[in-house]
Design a protein around this motif. Structure first.
Motif, short mmCIF file in Angstrom:
data_model
loop_
_atom_site.label_atom_id
_atom_site.label_comp_id
_atom_site.label_asym_id
_atom_site.label_seq_id
_atom_site.Cartn_x
_atom_site.Cartn_y
_atom_site.Cartn_z
N GLN A 213 6.30 -13.42 12.02
CA GLN A 213 5.23 -14.18 11.40
C GLN A 213 4.53 -13.01 10.84
OE1 GLN A 213 3.06 -17.40 13.31
NE2 GLN A 213 1.43 -15.74 13.56
N LEU A 214 3.94 -13.01 9.73
CA LEU A 214 3.04 -12.03 9.05
C LEU A 214 1.80 -12.73 8.49
CD1 LEU A 214 5.66 -9.64 7.39
CD2 LEU A 214 4.37 -9.06 9.49
N ASN A 215 0.64 -11.99 8.38
CA ASN A 215 -0.43 -12.13 7.57
C ASN A 215 -0.17 -11.65 6.43
OD1 ASN A 215 -2.02 -13.45 9.72
ND2 ASN A 215 -2.62 -11.19 10.33
N ASP A 216 -0.30 -12.64 5.16
CA ASP A 216 -0.22 -12.09 3.89
C ASP A 216 -1.10 -12.63 2.63
OD1 ASP A 216 1.26 -11.00 1.61
OD2 ASP A 216 2.66 -13.11 1.39
N LEU A 389 3.74 -9.56 0.25
CA LEU A 389 5.04 -9.45 0.81
C LEU A 389 6.13 -9.86 -0.12
CD1 LEU A 389 7.10 -9.17 3.38
CD2 LEU A 389 6.66 -11.40 3.97
N THR A 390 5.67 -11.03 -0.86
CA THR A 390 6.74 -11.45 -1.90
C THR A 390 6.64 -10.43 -3.24
OG1 THR A 390 5.95 -13.62 -1.54
CG2 THR A 390 7.18 -13.22 -3.83
N MET A 391 5.84 -9.74 -3.59
CA MET A 391 5.86 -8.94 -4.71
C MET A 391 6.64 -7.39 -4.13
SD MET A 391 4.84 -10.42 -7.15
CE MET A 391 5.03 -8.91 -8.33
N GLY A 392 6.34 -7.13 -3.15
CA GLY A 392 6.83 -5.91 -2.35
C GLY A 392 8.54 -6.16 -2.19
N LEU A 393 8.92 -7.30 -1.75
CA LEU A 393 10.40 -7.38 -1.80
C LEU A 393 10.95 -7.53 -3.17
CD1 LEU A 393 10.56 -10.10 1.13
CD2 LEU A 393 11.04 -7.54 1.25
N VAL A 411 0.77 -5.22 3.25
CA VAL A 411 1.21 -5.98 4.30
C VAL A 411 0.98 -5.48 5.69
CG1 VAL A 411 2.99 -7.19 5.14
CG2 VAL A 411 2.55 -7.13 2.65
N GLN A 412 1.14 -4.14 5.68
CA GLN A 412 1.18 -3.37 6.89
C GLN A 412 -0.54 -3.10 7.34
OE1 GLN A 412 -0.14 -0.02 8.01
NE2 GLN A 412 0.81 -0.69 10.17
N LYS A 413 -1.30 -3.00 6.55
CA LYS A 413 -2.61 -3.02 6.81
C LYS A 413 -3.24 -4.41 7.25
CE LYS A 413 -6.96 -2.00 4.58
NZ LYS A 413 -7.98 -1.54 3.41
N ALA A 414 -2.54 -5.56 6.86
CA ALA A 414 -2.93 -6.88 7.36
C ALA A 414 -2.43 -7.36 8.58
CB ALA A 414 -2.67 -7.86 6.21
N ASN A 415 -1.38 -6.41 8.95
CA ASN A 415 -0.73 -6.60 10.35
C ASN A 415 -0.43 -5.24 11.05
OD1 ASN A 415 0.52 -9.75 9.86
ND2 ASN A 415 0.68 -8.57 7.88
#
Length: 433
Positions: A213-216, A389-393, A411-415
């Motif tokens: 689970q990730l905040n995105d 997350l989508t754009m990073g991948l 993403v890492q900043k939000a999690n």
């Protein structure tokens, strides 16, 4: 039967505030009470301009003009006229459009609405009473008695308006004591002597455990143990599959676009003169989206100028710069998309020419992103830019490591406490080294 209508009943009747059952009761009372009819008539003459206006119209067309009155119209529809009255009505209807309209409207009301009222709305009674008029006849007689003899079109209009409204309200709010039954019979409750069958109580569906689970962006992306992805239902199926793979494995695979490219080391291998060393920075070992990339390198101490040279895969020089004094340069012409190029920088230092990278260091290679992938990423950026997350991948899959790192940092900043977000970012960063 009511003795007389009280003041509140009169006011509710005139303002059309009575319920359906009470409306029928008051209507039946007015059928049999001349005093109450006169009192209602007097109130209407002063307070209900709509009905008074129609009453005036009725006076113009009623009586001596020979139109069918309300009773004649209703009896004609029910075929209750004598032979002589039937002939008179038939002759009159052949030449009178107003009465034809009234008969047609009244017949439509009876055929479409009244059957439900007559069948469904019958109170339970325990004693025989005098035969009652059908409900549609009762409703059709509510208003004509309150004015001077009305024309047929007014009677039909009022019957349809108030009859329909009464039926609809009653159907929505009828009490349980009203049933379709014979006036002389009382329904007996049935007694069930059998034990009721046990009713299975549904158990709430157990929640499936979430494995990632990730905040995105503005939402949250989650993957459960059954492989169901939530929070990104707006993504295409192939993008959802990409997210499932990354969330379940915690890995980002190296892009095939990076094949054949290698990153040179940070210093010249085998060089004995550290003061003269300088290295290329970017693009090197990665993919670039622009077909006119900017080339950067570290400055060399004591260098007076630099020259940048770009070669294709056949080692043919395709672009070169003039002597420049800065440590960056953008090619004036566009490079072919989907192609791999290599480049080097020559520095002038104390009358000598120093080149980087040089053997045994690997070449500084880069690939220009092909047009199809460029267009796809542009569409994704417009539609899904809020999902980092989508754009990073997507960027990582295209070999755009710099852009992928920027998105995954968000993403890492939000999690901040998520090992998954931290690992995904580190994998992209390792590919850039």
């Amino acid at each position: 039967m009511l003795e007389h209508l009280n003041k509140k009943q009169l006011q509710d009747y005139l303002s059309q505030q009575l319920g359906v059952a009470e409306l029928l009761t008051v209507s039946e009372h007015l059928d049999n009470c001349e005093a109450c009819r006169q009192q209602v008539q007097a109130e209407m003459n002063g307070d209900l301009p709509f009905l008074s206006m129609h009453a005036e119209l009725a006076d113009e067309h009623a009586g001596s003009n020979g139109h069918l009155n309300e009773a004649q119209t209703a009896d004609y529809v029910d075929k209750n006229l004598s032979a002589e009255e039937q002939q008179f009505a038939t002759d009159h209807l052949s030449a009178c459009e107003l009465c034809q309209l009234a008969v047609a409207d009244l017949r439509a009301f009876r055929n479409e609405i009244a059957p439900s009222i007559d069948n469904d709305y019958q109170p339970i009674i325990t004693q025989p009473t005098k035969p009652a008029r059908s409900r549609w006849r009762q409703l059709s007689g509510i208003f004509p008695k309150l004015t001077s003899p009305a024309p047929a079109f007014f009677a039909a209009l009022m019957v349809i308006l108030f009859g329909t409204a009464a039926w609809l309200v009653w159907r929505a709010t009828r009490p349980a004591s009203y049933v379709a039954t014979s006036p002389t019979s009382v329904p007996q409750p049935s007694i069930n002597t059998e034990s009721p069958a046990p009713v299975a109580t549904p158990t709430p569906e157990e929640a499936v455990p979430v494995v990632a689970q990730l905040n995105d962006g503005n939402g949250q992306v989650a993957l459960d143990q059954e492989g169901k992805l939530s929070g990104v239902e707006n993504l295409p199926v192939n993008y959802q599959s990409m997210l499932k793979k990354a969330l379940s494995s915690g890995r980002i695979d190296k892009s095939s676009q990076l094949n054949g490219l290698s990153r040179p080391p940070s210093s010249l291998m085998g060089s004995g003169n550290q003061k003269a060393e300088f290295v290329v920075l970017e693009p090197a070992g990665n993919v670039v989206m622009s077909d006119r990339p900017t080339f950067r390198w570290t400055p060399m101490n004591g260098a007076t100028s630099y020259i940048v040279e770009i070669y294709d895969e056949q080692f043919q020089q395709v672009a070169t710069s003039l002597n420049i004094t800065t440590n960056s340069w953008t090619a004036p012409q566009a490079f072919s998309r989907g192609k791999v190029y290599s480049w080097q920088v020559k520095a002038s230092h104390d009358g000598e020419e120093v080149t980087t990278p040089r053997p045994p260091a690997p070449q500084a290679k880069f690939r220009v992103l092909d047009q199809a992938k460029t267009s796809e990423l542009a569409r994704a950026q417009r539609a899904y830019s809020s999902s980092h997350l989508t754009m990073g991948l997507l960027y990582a899959d295209a070999g755009l490591l710099k852009e992928a790192e920027q998105e995954l940092r968000l993403v890492q900043k939000a999690n901040p406490d998520s090992d998954l977000a931290r690992n995904l970012l580190r994998q992209v960063q390792s590919l850039r080294r």
